[in-house]
Design an enzyme around this catalytic site. Structure first.
Site, PDB file in Angstrom:
ATOM      1  N   SER A 189       0.831  -1.200   0.000  1.00 36.90           N
ATOM      2  CA  SER A 189       0.000   0.000   0.000  1.00 36.90           C
ATOM      3  C   SER A 189       0.873   1.261   0.000  1.00 36.90           C
ATOM      4  O   SER A 189       1.725   1.415  -0.863  1.00 36.90           O
ATOM      5  CB  SER A 189      -0.968  -0.038   1.186  1.00 36.90           C
ATOM      6  N   ASP A 231      -5.460  -3.734  -2.355  1.00 40.31           N
ATOM      7  CA  ASP A 231      -4.475  -3.468  -1.311  1.00 40.31           C
ATOM      8  C   ASP A 231      -4.056  -4.762  -0.595  1.00 40.31           C
ATOM      9  O   ASP A 231      -4.897  -5.535  -0.142  1.00 40.31           O
ATOM     10  CB  ASP A 231      -5.104  -2.496  -0.318  1.00 40.31           C
TER      11      ASP A 231
END
Length: 289
Positions: A42, A160
């Site tokens: 991320s 993510d």
């Protein structure tokens, strides 16, 4: 220990809190310490990609301040579109990332080996991205479910990676790191005891509805538990947890980049003797003696 160990760094996800990674790298660079291998999830993947392409910590700090110092810049980087797969399409964020690291830059072009962690929604399994265009992989690793639309790569629908591996120590070990510095910018709730005042508080974004705060806290609890389990299975040599304010959230607080960078810098400085020893250098306290 090898006198010249291969140093790797694992940069965890955390949205605006991830600016702390830049501060960690600043402190390392002042000591002449440059991790040779990078893994990120991320926001850790965003910083990791910029570092792997060759930007210095100072350049990354300048870029972070320039990109988020004006409200207009923030709004132009987001393209809101209501759909069944996500609130934000992500094209403008993709364009911004590509502008910084290069649209056609491939993993093979990087100055430092890089791996980015994502999750395939079709199978529920972790996917490590380390080939192809870097910008595509960065867009995948930052695609928070329900916020950003998933990234389609062949048969994969990527989001993510923080759900399964938010601080990818095992990934950078597999890349060949002898020594690993891990940076976790999300709260770790293992210090808390039920029925007692929390030592580590939940994230408390300002101006957010209570239902949002509660739901997001549930997600953070699950990520914290998964992270602790992964770190237990594959511990880093150095674990840094910068002291970040609880109202700097994953999605809120991008205008407080200076504060987050300073927190990362302070965390690395506090552990510098330990870091120097791990990479085979005399800690400053030993040299003084």
């Amino acid at each position: 220990m090898n006198k010249n160990p291969v140093l790797g760094i694992a940069l965890g996800g955390g949205g605006a809190r991830g600016f702390a990674h830049i501060g960690v790298l600043k402190a390392l660079e002042r000591q002449g310490i440059f991790p040779r291998l990078v893994a990120g999830t991320s926001m850790g993947g965003v910083v990791g990609a910029m570092y792997a392409v060759g930007l210095s910590a100072e350049q990354m700090e300048d870029e972070a301040i320039k990109a988020t110092s004006r409200v207009g810049d923030m709004l132009r980087s987001v393209d809101v579109t209501l759909s069944q797969t996500g609130l934000v399409r992500g094209a403008r964020i993709y364009d911004y990332i590509a502008g910084v690291i290069g649209l056609e830059t491939k993993f093979s072009d990087l100055r430092r080996p890089l791996s980015l962690v994502s999750v395939d929604l079709n199978t529920g399994r972790e996917v490590v991205l380390n080939s192809g265009r870097v910008a595509d992989a960065v867009r995948a690793t930052i695609s928070v479910p329900g916020v950003f639309q998933p990234v389609e790569m062949g048969k994969l629908r990527l989001v993510d990676g923080g759900m399964l591996n938010n601080v990818p120590v095992d990934v950078v070990r597999q890349m060949g790191a002898d020594v690993v510095i891990a940076v976790d910018v999300l709260p770790s709730f293992v210090q808390n005891t039920p029925g007692q005042p929390p030592v580590v508080e939940p994230l408390q974004p300002k101006r957010a509805l209570r239902v949002y705060r509660d739901l997001w806290h549930v997600v953070m609890i699950m990520i914290s538990a998964a992270t602790e389990a992964r770190l237990y299975e594959c511990p880093p040599d150095i674990l840094l947890r910068p002291a970040l304010a609880s109202d700097i959230d994953v999605l809120i607080g991008f205008n407080r980049q200076r504060e987050a960078i300073a927190a990362g810098e302070a965390a690395a400085e506090a552990a510098m003797d330990q870091i120097l020893a791990a990479v085979g250098r005399e800690p400053a306290s030993s040299v003084d003696n």
